[in-house]
Scaffold this motif. Sequence first.
Motif, PDB file in Angstrom:
ATOM      1  N   ASP A 112       0.815  -1.357  -0.025  1.00  0.00           N
ATOM      2  CA  ASP A 112       0.025   0.028   0.022  1.00  0.00           C
ATOM      3  C   ASP A 112       0.769   1.289   0.172  1.00  0.00           C
ATOM      4  O   ASP A 112       0.489   2.218  -0.530  1.00  0.00           O
ATOM      5  CB  ASP A 112      -0.898   0.115   1.169  1.00  0.00           C
ATOM      6  CG  ASP A 112      -2.004  -1.121   1.056  1.00  0.00           C
ATOM      7  OD1 ASP A 112      -2.379  -1.645  -0.122  1.00  0.00           O
ATOM      8  OD2 ASP A 112      -2.554  -1.515   2.152  1.00  0.00           O
ATOM      9  N   THR A 113       1.828   1.289   0.868  1.00  0.00           N
ATOM     10  CA  THR A 113       2.843   2.345   0.735  1.00  0.00           C
ATOM     11  C   THR A 113       3.504   2.676  -0.668  1.00  0.00           C
ATOM     12  O   THR A 113       3.387   3.798  -1.087  1.00  0.00           O
ATOM     13  CB  THR A 113       4.117   2.037   1.706  1.00  0.00           C
ATOM     14  OG1 THR A 113       3.599   2.122   3.073  1.00  0.00           O
ATOM     15  CG2 THR A 113       4.872   3.391   1.628  1.00  0.00           C
ATOM     16  N   GLU A 114       3.821   1.327  -1.259  1.00  0.00           N
ATOM     17  CA  GLU A 114       4.458   1.599  -2.685  1.00  0.00           C
ATOM     18  C   GLU A 114       3.535   1.978  -3.810  1.00  0.00           C
ATOM     19  O   GLU A 114       3.798   2.838  -4.564  1.00  0.00           O
ATOM     20  CB  GLU A 114       5.043   0.363  -3.235  1.00  0.00           C
ATOM     21  CG  GLU A 114       6.258  -0.044  -2.203  1.00  0.00           C
ATOM     22  CD  GLU A 114       7.285   1.044  -2.207  1.00  0.00           C
ATOM     23  OE1 GLU A 114       7.681   1.532  -3.162  1.00  0.00           O
ATOM     24  OE2 GLU A 114       7.569   1.241  -0.973  1.00  0.00           O
ATOM     25  N   CYS A 115       2.123   1.640  -3.553  1.00  0.00           N
ATOM     26  CA  CYS A 115       1.068   2.089  -4.443  1.00  0.00           C
ATOM     27  C   CYS A 115       1.054   3.614  -4.387  1.00  0.00           C
ATOM     28  O   CYS A 115       0.634   4.328  -5.248  1.00  0.00           O
ATOM     29  CB  CYS A 115      -0.228   1.347  -4.178  1.00  0.00           C
ATOM     30  SG  CYS A 115      -0.094  -0.343  -4.774  1.00  0.00           S
ATOM     31  N   ASP A 116       0.907   4.064  -3.195  1.00  0.00           N
ATOM     32  CA  ASP A 116       0.769   5.504  -2.680  1.00  0.00           C
ATOM     33  C   ASP A 116       1.773   6.190  -3.360  1.00  0.00           C
ATOM     34  O   ASP A 116       1.458   7.353  -3.947  1.00  0.00           O
ATOM     35  CB  ASP A 116       0.709   5.702  -1.212  1.00  0.00           C
ATOM     36  CG  ASP A 116      -0.736   5.376  -0.676  1.00  0.00           C
ATOM     37  OD1 ASP A 116      -1.561   4.886  -1.200  1.00  0.00           O
ATOM     38  OD2 ASP A 116      -0.682   5.098   0.731  1.00  0.00           O
ATOM     39  N   PRO A 125      -0.147   5.611 -14.018  1.00  0.00           N
ATOM     40  CA  PRO A 125      -1.245   6.328 -14.094  1.00  0.00           C
ATOM     41  C   PRO A 125      -1.959   5.660 -12.825  1.00  0.00           C
ATOM     42  O   PRO A 125      -1.977   4.164 -12.499  1.00  0.00           O
ATOM     43  CB  PRO A 125      -2.030   5.636 -15.299  1.00  0.00           C
ATOM     44  CG  PRO A 125      -1.089   5.556 -16.324  1.00  0.00           C
ATOM     45  CD  PRO A 125       0.146   5.104 -15.413  1.00  0.00           C
ATOM     46  N   GLU A 126      -2.915   6.184 -12.158  1.00  0.00           N
ATOM     47  CA  GLU A 126      -3.856   5.801 -10.836  1.00  0.00           C
ATOM     48  C   GLU A 126      -4.614   4.687 -11.359  1.00  0.00           C
ATOM     49  O   GLU A 126      -4.648   3.728 -10.486  1.00  0.00           O
ATOM     50  CB  GLU A 126      -4.498   6.940 -10.307  1.00  0.00           C
ATOM     51  CG  GLU A 126      -5.041   6.662  -8.847  1.00  0.00           C
ATOM     52  CD  GLU A 126      -5.876   7.616  -8.523  1.00  0.00           C
ATOM     53  OE1 GLU A 126      -6.489   7.523  -7.400  1.00  0.00           O
ATOM     54  OE2 GLU A 126      -5.852   8.945  -8.833  1.00  0.00           O
ATOM     55  N   ALA A 127      -5.194   4.587 -12.280  1.00  0.00           N
ATOM     56  CA  ALA A 127      -6.160   3.457 -12.670  1.00  0.00           C
ATOM     57  C   ALA A 127      -5.735   2.103 -12.799  1.00  0.00           C
ATOM     58  O   ALA A 127      -5.991   1.117 -12.567  1.00  0.00           O
ATOM     59  CB  ALA A 127      -6.960   3.847 -14.029  1.00  0.00           C
ATOM     60  N   LEU A 128      -4.185   2.388 -13.634  1.00  0.00           N
ATOM     61  CA  LEU A 128      -3.236   1.039 -13.628  1.00  0.00           C
ATOM     62  C   LEU A 128      -2.935   0.564 -12.164  1.00  0.00           C
ATOM     63  O   LEU A 128      -2.822  -0.571 -12.026  1.00  0.00           O
ATOM     64  CB  LEU A 128      -2.162   1.536 -14.409  1.00  0.00           C
ATOM     65  CG  LEU A 128      -1.152   0.209 -14.723  1.00  0.00           C
ATOM     66  CD1 LEU A 128      -1.747  -0.810 -15.358  1.00  0.00           C
ATOM     67  CD2 LEU A 128       0.182   0.739 -15.427  1.00  0.00           C
ATOM     68  N   VAL A 129      -2.321   1.574 -11.400  1.00  0.00           N
ATOM     69  CA  VAL A 129      -2.155   0.941 -10.006  1.00  0.00           C
ATOM     70  C   VAL A 129      -3.385   0.426  -9.314  1.00  0.00           C
ATOM     71  O   VAL A 129      -3.170  -0.648  -8.624  1.00  0.00           O
ATOM     72  CB  VAL A 129      -1.342   2.167  -9.238  1.00  0.00           C
ATOM     73  CG1 VAL A 129      -1.097   1.943  -7.780  1.00  0.00           C
ATOM     74  CG2 VAL A 129      -0.232   2.774 -10.056  1.00  0.00           C
ATOM     75  N   ARG A 130      -4.388   1.011  -9.358  1.00  0.00           N
ATOM     76  CA  ARG A 130      -5.332   0.413  -8.538  1.00  0.00           C
ATOM     77  C   ARG A 130      -5.845  -0.612  -9.085  1.00  0.00           C
ATOM     78  O   ARG A 130      -6.287  -1.495  -8.113  1.00  0.00           O
ATOM     79  CB  ARG A 130      -6.523   1.487  -8.329  1.00  0.00           C
ATOM     80  CG  ARG A 130      -6.153   2.780  -7.826  1.00  0.00           C
ATOM     81  CD  ARG A 130      -7.266   3.554  -7.193  1.00  0.00           C
ATOM     82  NE  ARG A 130      -6.624   4.849  -6.454  1.00  0.00           N
ATOM     83  CZ  ARG A 130      -6.433   5.011  -5.205  1.00  0.00           C
ATOM     84  NH1 ARG A 130      -5.998   3.760  -4.585  1.00  0.00           N
ATOM     85  NH2 ARG A 130      -5.954   6.260  -4.871  1.00  0.00           N
ATOM     86  N   ARG A 131      -5.848  -1.020 -10.300  1.00  0.00           N
ATOM     87  CA  ARG A 131      -6.265  -2.087 -10.935  1.00  0.00           C
ATOM     88  C   ARG A 131      -5.395  -3.555 -10.110  1.00  0.00           C
ATOM     89  O   ARG A 131      -5.941  -4.421 -10.102  1.00  0.00           O
ATOM     90  CB  ARG A 131      -6.498  -2.141 -12.233  1.00  0.00           C
ATOM     91  CG  ARG A 131      -6.726  -3.532 -12.906  1.00  0.00           C
ATOM     92  CD  ARG A 131      -8.043  -4.159 -12.618  1.00  0.00           C
ATOM     93  NE  ARG A 131      -8.268  -5.645 -13.355  1.00  0.00           N
ATOM     94  CZ  ARG A 131      -8.975  -6.406 -12.667  1.00  0.00           C
ATOM     95  NH1 ARG A 131      -9.413  -6.107 -11.393  1.00  0.00           N
ATOM     96  NH2 ARG A 131      -9.178  -7.506 -13.011  1.00  0.00           N
ATOM     97  N   ASN A 132      -4.088  -3.026 -10.480  1.00  0.00           N
ATOM     98  CA  ASN A 132      -3.346  -4.019 -10.058  1.00  0.00           C
ATOM     99  C   ASN A 132      -3.409  -4.314  -8.560  1.00  0.00           C
ATOM    100  O   ASN A 132      -3.015  -5.470  -8.008  1.00  0.00           O
ATOM    101  CB  ASN A 132      -1.869  -4.059 -10.645  1.00  0.00           C
ATOM    102  CG  ASN A 132      -1.514  -4.141 -11.914  1.00  0.00           C
ATOM    103  OD1 ASN A 132      -1.222  -5.140 -12.234  1.00  0.00           O
ATOM    104  ND2 ASN A 132      -1.615  -3.149 -12.811  1.00  0.00           N
TER     105      ASN A 132
END
Length: 244
Positions: A112-116, A125-132
């Motif tokens: 979660d830290t790395e995604c943020d 892109p935020e959508a790419l990160v959130r989907r993964n």
Amino acid sequence: MDEVQIVVAHSERTTLRIGDVFLKVDANQANLDVEVEAMAVVPVPTPEILWHNPPALALAAVRGTALGVLGEPSPASPAAWAAAGAAVRRLHDAPLPPWPGKSLDAIRTRLDTECDWLIANAVLPEALVRRNREIAEAAFRPYTPAFIHGDLQITHIFTEADSVTGIIDWSEAAQGDPLFDLAVLTLGHEECLPHLLAGYGPADHTVIEAWWSLRSLSASRWLIEHGFDPDTPGCEFDVLRARM
């Protein structure tokens, strides 16, 4: 006289090759201690330890060639991949090492830290990160711990004549999720997973896919900060894009 080749060099670890000798220097002595202890007990071929004098470890080169490299098609045959799968199965069936691995809570926190960070710094892109991140959630399920390599990259298994001659770089060996090893080994080489499982046995593809996403999300900042490019074709960012 053999020249000194720099295999890998960053602030945490340096590996040099001189002829048939690899010299590893690690800032964290515990990493080399784990590597030595793991290689002494695992039921698979490993490099010969020539000497261990902290903070350095000297290893003999293993015969054969690596299954491949990240970002390029694997030159290894399906039979070589199956042999690798059988070797990994022997490792996972071995008695657990006495030291623990990372907890799922610690892995989730880092993820979660790395995604943020990836989103806040517009790295992806935020959508790419959130989907993964959604896909990665499947990795957080109950499992039976196994003796895992912990960093089983495609460059870490060597074969010759479709037989495994050596598995290298054991500093992250620990108790952990066996499907993590399978995912790291096939990261960016999804087409090789069926060949690997032909030797390993059945495995949950959904969880392996989750670990592909989790590994790529969690490792990207470290790679960038240590001079590697996860956006190289076939590497971590392409793995993430493929999930879309």
